[in-house]
Write an enzyme that holds these catalytic residues in place. Structure first.
Site, short mmCIF file in Angstrom:
data_model
loop_
_atom_site.label_atom_id
_atom_site.label_comp_id
_atom_site.label_asym_id
_atom_site.label_seq_id
_atom_site.Cartn_x
_atom_site.Cartn_y
_atom_site.Cartn_z
N ASP A 189 5.49 5.68 -1.10
CA ASP A 189 6.06 4.36 -0.82
C ASP A 189 5.89 3.93 0.63
O ASP A 189 6.16 2.77 0.97
CB ASP A 189 7.55 4.33 -1.17
CG ASP A 189 7.79 4.27 -2.67
OD1 ASP A 189 6.89 3.80 -3.39
OD2 ASP A 189 8.87 4.71 -3.11
N LYS A 206 1.01 -0.55 -7.73
CA LYS A 206 2.40 -0.75 -7.33
C LYS A 206 2.75 -2.23 -7.53
O LYS A 206 2.11 -2.92 -8.32
CB LYS A 206 2.59 -0.31 -5.87
CG LYS A 206 2.48 1.20 -5.67
CD LYS A 206 3.65 1.91 -6.33
CE LYS A 206 3.68 3.38 -6.02
NZ LYS A 206 4.86 4.06 -6.62
N SER A 218 4.29 12.05 -11.10
CA SER A 218 5.07 10.82 -11.03
C SER A 218 6.53 11.10 -11.35
O SER A 218 6.85 11.59 -12.44
CB SER A 218 4.53 9.78 -12.02
OG SER A 218 5.44 8.73 -12.21
#
Length: 432
Positions: free
Chosen positions: A316, A343, A168
């Site tokens: 994303d 998310k 991450s």
């Protein structure tokens, strides 16, 4: 604007620029704030998320001049010049703002409280709070510190040798910022690729930071020098235009000055594997970040299997990948993407639900989804669920459908791509 009406059919043609990179815009503010002097930023992204970071650093005593919405001067106060905020710091809807600020504030000798909107207060923070506590910070929050709001009493940190549970960039960046204030070195081990904008920017500013395969090492104490930054175009924003032009017959567009940092361009590799006609031109490095012009023409796509390290590099872009897969020949399988569940929304569940409304053959899996293509989409009423990336993906899907599509709750698109509909319209799309 609360909704978009999308009409199908028109090819996309012409040139466009996408807004400045969201991740880099956040970091110009945060790192510029602790630099020893004034940093000048051009092509800043004035999105809702980045403006949350701007107001946050102001709350910490940093002066930021807005010459235009996209041109700023950040008057850095040095590593130890931040001030205790006199109120709760509002991170609005921005997970990046909260997570990176938590790392920065862990090194400050004062109390701060971070909160935000309802959506943000549901997002998990344990991956940040637990290692920050191991460095010596006091971090309190709901559910034992795993949910916002977060109260942080910083200062007196120690360096750690820490292996991130997942690759991450937000966790890595938060701990890197905290490490600037620790006594002793910090070594972070990252199990796979993750965005490296923080490391690149800190290195350019003179920090003692070294990156090797899967490892970041930070030695504290170095003063950070101010910088002049031109923010490249955001690849995540470009993704919607790349997919739309790939799928709409007769399309041919050029996107100018897009950031092509390899930790961000997993979708580029996926589209090429699917058969997309994509070419990079005028490749160069600006402020430590690779930048290129991207040309794309419509092409027939085929399904792919996606998993492993590639997931992090495209995390994303999975809603828009799902849209591309609806028009690809064969099956597209996404696995190892359970991160999508936490998310702005549960992106697996909401992407599947809304694309099904348009007629897509898509099935959820615990860690991804399967799309059966090609499928003829039909215009319908769909909803972003307050997720900017889903809202843009559904708009592109509407361009491919037969009949009008109405996308509701699109105000969130300004979180990352102000002017999204206008940019599409400038290329010939029928969006209003």
């Amino acid at each position: 604007m609360s909704e978009l009406r999308v009409q199908p059919g028109a090819a996309l043609r012409g040139r466009a620029r996408v807004p400045g990179d969201k991740s880099i815009s956040h970091r110009t503010l945060l790192l510029g704030s602790i630099a020893a002097g004034k940093s000048h930023v051009e092509d800043f992204l004035p999105s809702a998320d980045c403006l949350a970071t701007l107001e946050a650093v102001r709350a910490l005593g940093v002066e930021v001049q807005e010459h235009t919405p996209t041109e700023l001067t950040v008057h850095g106060v040095g590593l130890h010049g931040l001030q205790e905020p006199d109120d709760v710091v509002d991170c609005r809807r921005s997970g990046t703002t909260m997570r990176l600020l938590a790392g920065l504030l862990a090194g400050q000798p004062f109390l701060s409280v971070l909160s935000g909107g309802t959506q943000l207060r549901r997002r998990p923070m344990g991956r940040i709070t637990e290692p920050l506590r191991s460095m010596g910070a006091t971090v309190l929050g709901r559910d034992g510190g795993r949910l916002p709001p977060l109260a942080i009493q910083g200062g007196e940190l120690s360096g750690i040798d820490y292996t991130l549970p997942v690759a991450s960039a937000q966790v890595k960046s938060a701990l890197t910022l905290a490490a600037l204030y620790a006594s002793g070195a910090t070594r972070l081990r990252v199990p796979g690729p993750a965005r490296d904008h923080t490391e690149r920017m800190l290195a350019a500013m003179g920090a003692r930071i070294a990156t090797r395969e899967g490892t970041v090492e930070i030695e504290p104490g170095a003063s950070l020098q101010p910088m002049d930054v031109t923010v490249p175009g955001d690849f995540s924003s470009a993704a919607y235009l790349l997919v739309a032009a790939s799928l709409l017959p007769g399309s041919e567009i050029i996107l100018e000055a897009v950031g092509v940092n390899p930790t961000r361009t997993g979708l580029l590799d996926l589209l090429r594997a699917m058969g997309a006609d994509l070419t990079l031109h005028q490749e160069c490095v600006v402020g430590g970040e690779p930048v290129a012009q991207i040309a794309v023409r419509s092409a027939e796509l085929s399904g792919v299997e996606v998993g492993g390290d590639l997931v992090v590099r495209a995390i994303d872009e999975f809603p828009i990948l799902a849209v591309a897969a609806t028009q690809a020949r064969g099956e597209t399988v996404v696995r190892d993407a359970a991160e999508l569940r936490v998310k702005e929304t549960d992106r697996i569940a909401t992407t599947v639900r809304e694309l099904r409304r348009l007629g897509a053959g898509i099935e959820p899996r615990p860690d991804g989804f399967v799309v059966h293509g090609p499928t003829a989409l039909a215009g319908a009423l769909v909803d972003s669920h307050g997720d900017h990336r889903l809202g843009m993906a559904l708009t592109v899907a509407g361009l491919l459908a037969q009949g009008e599509t109405l996308v509701r709750n699109v105000g969130c698109i300004a979180d990352s791509f102000p002017g999204f509909a206008a940019t599409l319209a400038s290329l010939g799309a029928r969006v209003s």
